[in-house]
Design a protein around this motif. Structure first.
Motif, PDB file in Angstrom:
ATOM      1  N   GLU A 104      -0.164  -0.077   0.166  1.00  0.00           N
ATOM      2  CA  GLU A 104      -0.903  -0.210   1.288  1.00  0.00           C
ATOM      3  C   GLU A 104      -1.638   1.116   1.493  1.00  0.00           C
ATOM      4  OE1 GLU A 104       0.193  -0.295   6.141  1.00  0.00           O
ATOM      5  OE2 GLU A 104       1.727  -0.667   4.792  1.00  0.00           O
TER       6      GLU A 104
ATOM      7  N   LYS B  77      -5.973   0.416   1.981  1.00  0.00           N
ATOM      8  CA  LYS B  77      -6.484   1.168   3.018  1.00  0.00           C
ATOM      9  C   LYS B  77      -7.690   1.834   2.737  1.00  0.00           C
ATOM     10  CE  LYS B  77      -6.424   2.397   7.639  1.00  0.00           C
ATOM     11  NZ  LYS B  77      -6.546   1.427   8.589  1.00  0.00           N
TER      12      LYS B  77
ATOM     13  N   PHE C 194      -5.218   8.329   6.981  1.00  0.00           N
ATOM     14  CA  PHE C 194      -4.194   7.476   6.947  1.00  0.00           C
ATOM     15  C   PHE C 194      -2.803   7.892   6.391  1.00  0.00           C
ATOM     16  CE2 PHE C 194      -2.069   3.396   5.326  1.00  0.00           C
ATOM     17  CZ  PHE C 194      -1.549   2.949   6.410  1.00  0.00           C
TER      18      PHE C 194
ATOM     19  N   THR D 131     -10.935  -0.152   1.486  1.00  0.00           N
ATOM     20  CA  THR D 131     -11.657  -0.806   2.659  1.00  0.00           C
ATOM     21  C   THR D 131     -12.847   0.244   3.087  1.00  0.00           C
ATOM     22  OG1 THR D 131     -10.353  -0.068   4.471  1.00  0.00           O
ATOM     23  CG2 THR D 131      -9.592  -2.034   3.219  1.00  0.00           C
TER      24      THR D 131
ATOM     25  N   ASP E 211     -11.859   2.554   5.157  1.00  0.00           N
ATOM     26  CA  ASP E 211     -11.336   3.078   6.613  1.00  0.00           C
ATOM     27  C   ASP E 211     -10.988   4.475   6.743  1.00  0.00           C
ATOM     28  OD1 ASP E 211     -12.264   0.717   7.719  1.00  0.00           O
ATOM     29  OD2 ASP E 211     -10.116   0.014   7.771  1.00  0.00           O
TER      30      ASP E 211
END
Length: 349
Positions: free
Chosen positions: A92, A96, A48, A99, A101
């Protein structure tokens, strides 16, 4: 939290008054290469990517899309952006990773303040109906806060001068600082703030890499684990706030767990010397805490990157064993309007 997230690498540019010969991409790319090299990762290994910048500084809409050329957005990547300091982009990315992800994240931020009048540009973040039309610039508003502190007996001009002198002296050990050494206190910019109480205007960039759980230990010998992270905001209207206090900083620190155990280091995003006075009180920092060993924002204040640099500097001290438990703070808006607090810890030695 079911996952543990850590800062595993940090890099920043040399902060300079002007970088006319460089575009934002050219200023950022060496920083991105350095932070990736510290972990051995490639762009394709990043799960990410999140960035922080301001279109108002660049003077064009969606300017952040240009810097994606420096990241490499093809094949397509998972990417986001905040029109805020990079510290809030880190928030942010941290969310992320929590979670599940992604296991790794690249966070970067940059700002070129030199092309325009920064004091005028920052008026655009004020209330658009009552305050912004008056064009009170960022230094004038900080001076209101400083005078309120002096009137309340919380500080005086000599104490503010000492903060500036200490910050620039500490910055002599920081090769990236824009100002260091015996910088004169200078003339009044807006009374009671003198030149030495105000941050330098300059250009710069920074980047960090986050990783989760065992991946963090693979990438860094001593990860800086994020034990808590929170951000809060004050009322938008300056007239309804007590400028001598920062309840949002105090609440963010409480929610981040900063008061559970003492910290040994604090990197505070205090662009003006008077704001360090407010933050020290709100964060309950005693004289035994090493505050802004990097020199802080009074030594280099690249807008949109200075807050991320505070987190990176705190993490870097944990990486090299100079700190065990550190607090990092970032702010945005006039007079400490929005405040983020992160608590970082290294594994026991």
């Amino acid at each position: 939290m079911t996952r543990q997230i850590a800062v595993v690498a940090f890099a920043q540019s040399d902060h300079r008054r002007t970088t006319d010969e460089l575009s934002e991409v050219e200023m950022l790319m060496p920083v991105l290469h350095e932070v990736l090299a510290r972990t051995g990762l490639k762009t394709a290994d990043i799960g990410f990517t999140c960035s922080g910048s301001s279109d108002y500084l660049a003077g064009r809409a969606f300017s952040f899309t240009m810097t994606l050329d420096g990241v490499g957005a093809w094949p397509p990547i998972s990417e986001s952006h905040v029109e805020m300091d990079g510290a809030f982009a880190l928030y942010e990315a941290w969310s992320k990773l929590l979670t599940g992800d992604a296991d790794t994240a690249l966070v970067y931020a940059y700002g070129k303040s030199s092309p325009g009048s920064l004091r005028d540009v920052l008026t655009r973040q004020l209330d658009p109906y009552y305050l912004a039309p008056l064009w009170p610039d960022s230094v004038a508003l900080a001076a209101l806060q400083a005078q309120a502190l002096i009137d309340a007996g919380a500080t005086d001009e000599n104490a503010l001068a000492a903060i500036g002198a200490r910050s620039r002296a500490d910055a002599t050990a920081n090769p990236h600082a824009q100002l260091n050494g015996p910088v004169p206190q200078g003339d009044y910019v807006v009374r009671p703030l003198r030149t030495g109480d105000c941050p330098p205007i300059g250009d710069g960039a920074a980047a960090v890499i986050l990783a989760a759980d065992d991946r963090a230990r693979e990438l860094c010998e001593r990860p800086a684990w994020i034990r808590g992270l929170d951000h809060r905001v004050e009322p938008h209207a300056l007239g309804v706030r007590d400028l001598t206090d920062s309840p949002s900083t105090r609440l963010a620190a409480e929610r981040a767990g900063a008061f559970e155990r003492p910290v040994d280091t604090a990197e505070l995003h205090a662009p003006f010397s008077s704001q360090e006075v407010v933050l020290r009180t709100a964060l309950r920092l005693g004289d035994d805490v090493c505050v802004n060993p990097s020199g802080g924002a009074l030594a280099a204040n690249p807008v949109m990157a200075a807050g991320l640099i505070r987190i990176g500097e705190a993490a870097a001290r944990i990486h090299r064993g100079a700190s065990d438990r550190a607090l990092a703070h970032a702010t945005s808006g006039p007079c400490l309007q929005q405040n983020l607090v992160a608590v970082l810890e290294g594994d026991p030695r």
